[in-house]
Design an enzyme around this catalytic site. Structure first.
Site, PDB file in Angstrom:
ATOM      1  N   ILE A 152      61.665  33.219  81.454  1.00 28.98           N
ATOM      2  CA  ILE A 152      60.721  34.134  80.821  1.00 28.98           C
ATOM      3  C   ILE A 152      59.488  34.156  81.727  1.00 28.98           C
ATOM      4  O   ILE A 152      59.201  33.178  82.407  1.00 28.98           O
ATOM      5  CB  ILE A 152      60.396  33.758  79.347  1.00 28.98           C
ATOM      6  CG1 ILE A 152      59.966  32.312  79.192  1.00 28.98           C
ATOM      7  CG2 ILE A 152      61.560  34.059  78.438  1.00 28.98           C
ATOM      8  CD1 ILE A 152      59.688  31.899  77.744  1.00 28.98           C
ATOM      9  N   ASP A 153      58.813  35.284  81.759  1.00 28.64           N
ATOM     10  CA  ASP A 153      57.683  35.458  82.678  1.00 28.64           C
ATOM     11  C   ASP A 153      56.609  34.404  82.441  1.00 28.64           C
ATOM     12  O   ASP A 153      56.464  33.888  81.322  1.00 28.64           O
ATOM     13  CB  ASP A 153      57.042  36.849  82.492  1.00 28.64           C
ATOM     14  CG  ASP A 153      58.014  37.975  82.788  1.00 28.64           C
ATOM     15  OD1 ASP A 153      58.969  37.743  83.543  1.00 28.64           O
ATOM     16  OD2 ASP A 153      57.817  39.081  82.252  1.00 28.64           O
ATOM     17  N   LYS A 154      55.842  34.149  83.474  1.00 26.62           N
ATOM     18  CA  LYS A 154      54.752  33.169  83.410  1.00 26.62           C
ATOM     19  C   LYS A 154      53.897  33.360  82.152  1.00 26.62           C
ATOM     20  O   LYS A 154      53.602  32.415  81.431  1.00 26.62           O
ATOM     21  CB  LYS A 154      53.889  33.306  84.664  1.00 26.62           C
ATOM     22  CG  LYS A 154      52.642  32.427  84.647  1.00 26.62           C
ATOM     23  CD  LYS A 154      51.712  32.733  85.821  1.00 26.62           C
ATOM     24  CE  LYS A 154      50.414  31.959  85.684  1.00 26.62           C
ATOM     25  NZ  LYS A 154      49.435  32.301  86.727  1.00 26.62           N
TER      26      LYS A 154
END
Length: 339
Positions: free
Chosen positions: A144-146
């Protein structure tokens, strides 16, 4: 032979026609060797059958054959362990489920070589990482994105890595996200009906189906295409509507980079706070009130949370599902919108 272990076992009754399949079936479970790892060991000449080196995966093998596999110890990872606190939701010998905070990168990359989830996991798991692909590292099967918060499952063994990767590849793992978006996706909106790749399914579920690939000029971005890229499907359902914004539940059929963010922006419903795909949209103070408008304008990240995750345990086959509560920043914005 301290840096290797020797695995000995006997091929059981009615073996599969091919040696690789027979090995995968009969290798002791505690060795936690996946089919791909066994294939690699075979290619390296580390497998003998009845005393002869066996490198042909398709060779026939008989019941009662004596197998010996020389398994090198998992090499230490080149990534450093770091004592970063983790919110562990579930852990056993094969896998770990983490509730990741916004701001944490999942995997080291040129821009973020340390301080990542992987560095934290190498420290947290220590010797319980039996090795993925021959290295002592956690097996990342999805990211999952930062700046997206929420649930993530990571493999600790080779067999778990392969079993989980297959579920994500076949889209049988269940992933549900909560997002706060600009506007309210509405089946009666004529504008939305004109968006290529967007359609509505029963229950007012917005389905966005496109190809996704790297943006032609900005390599940090993903872009919708209908000519080239990877197949991507997102479904979004409005949970709560406000004046000019909505809380939506998004379900991923595929898991491409930035998928929900790109797809929602393509549909004209970019996520609040998204610095890459959100444009300069602002919520109207008149519509939502000054508090909600100010919170949305200052929201420091895309308002996206991986709220639930479900999959079959790759070893025990037990059905597992996990939920994560709405993070404080999104809960505060939601409360202001309800204001």
């Amino acid at each position: 032979m301290g840096d290797v272990s020797i695995l000995r076992f006997t091929i059981a009754a009615d073996p599969p026609a091919r040696l690789d399949k027979a090995l995968a079936r009969d290798v002791p479970e505690q060795a936690a060797l996946s089919r791909s790892r066994l294939a690699k060991l075979m290619a390296e000449g580390a497998v003998t059958v009845d005393g002869a080196v066996a490198t042909d995966a398709k060779a026939a093998v008989a019941e009662g054959a004596q197998v010996e596999i020389i398994v090198p110890q998992a090499a230490e990872s080149h990534m450093a362990p770091e004592p970063i606190p983790l919110d562990v939701v579930w852990e056993d010998d094969d896998l770990i489920v983490i509730d990741k905070p916004a701001g944490m990168v999942v995997h080291p990359a040129p821009g973020s070589p340390d301080g990542t989830l992987v560095n934290a996991l190498i420290h947290h798991c220590g010797d319980s990482l039996s090795g993925v692909g021959g290295a002592k590292r956690p097996g990342i099967v999805h990211r999952i994105d930062k700046d997206t918060s929420g649930l993530l499952v990571v493999a600790k063994t080779d067999r778990a890595h392969q079993g989980l990767a297959l579920q994500f590849e076949k889209h049988t793992a269940e992933r549900r996200y909560f997002a706060l978006c600009h506007g309210v996706p509405d089946p009666n909106d004529p504008r939305l009906r004109g968006v290529k790749g967007a359609s509505f399914e029963p229950g007012a579920v917005l389905k966005i189906q496109t190809l996704l690939g790297r943006h032609r000029t900005d390599r940090q971005r993903q872009a919708v295409s209908f000519e080239q890229g990877r197949h991507a499907v997102t479904r979004a359902r409005v949970i709560e509507a406000f004046a000019g914004a909505a809380l939506v539940e998004c379900r991923l059929e595929t898991g491409r980079t930035h998928q929900i963010r790109v797809h929602m922006a393509h549909a004209g419903h970019a996520l609040i706070g998204d610095p890459v795909y959100g444009g300069r949209r602002k919520l109207s103070e008149k519509a939502v009130g000054p508090d909600a408008a100010a919170l949305a304008a200052a929201f420091p990240r895309q308002a996206l949370h991986a709220a639930s995750l479900g999959f079959r345990h790759p070893v025990t086959r037990e059905a597992l599902s996990f939920d994560s509560p709405m993070p404080a920043d999104m809960a505060e914005l939601l409360a202001a919108l309800r204001g």
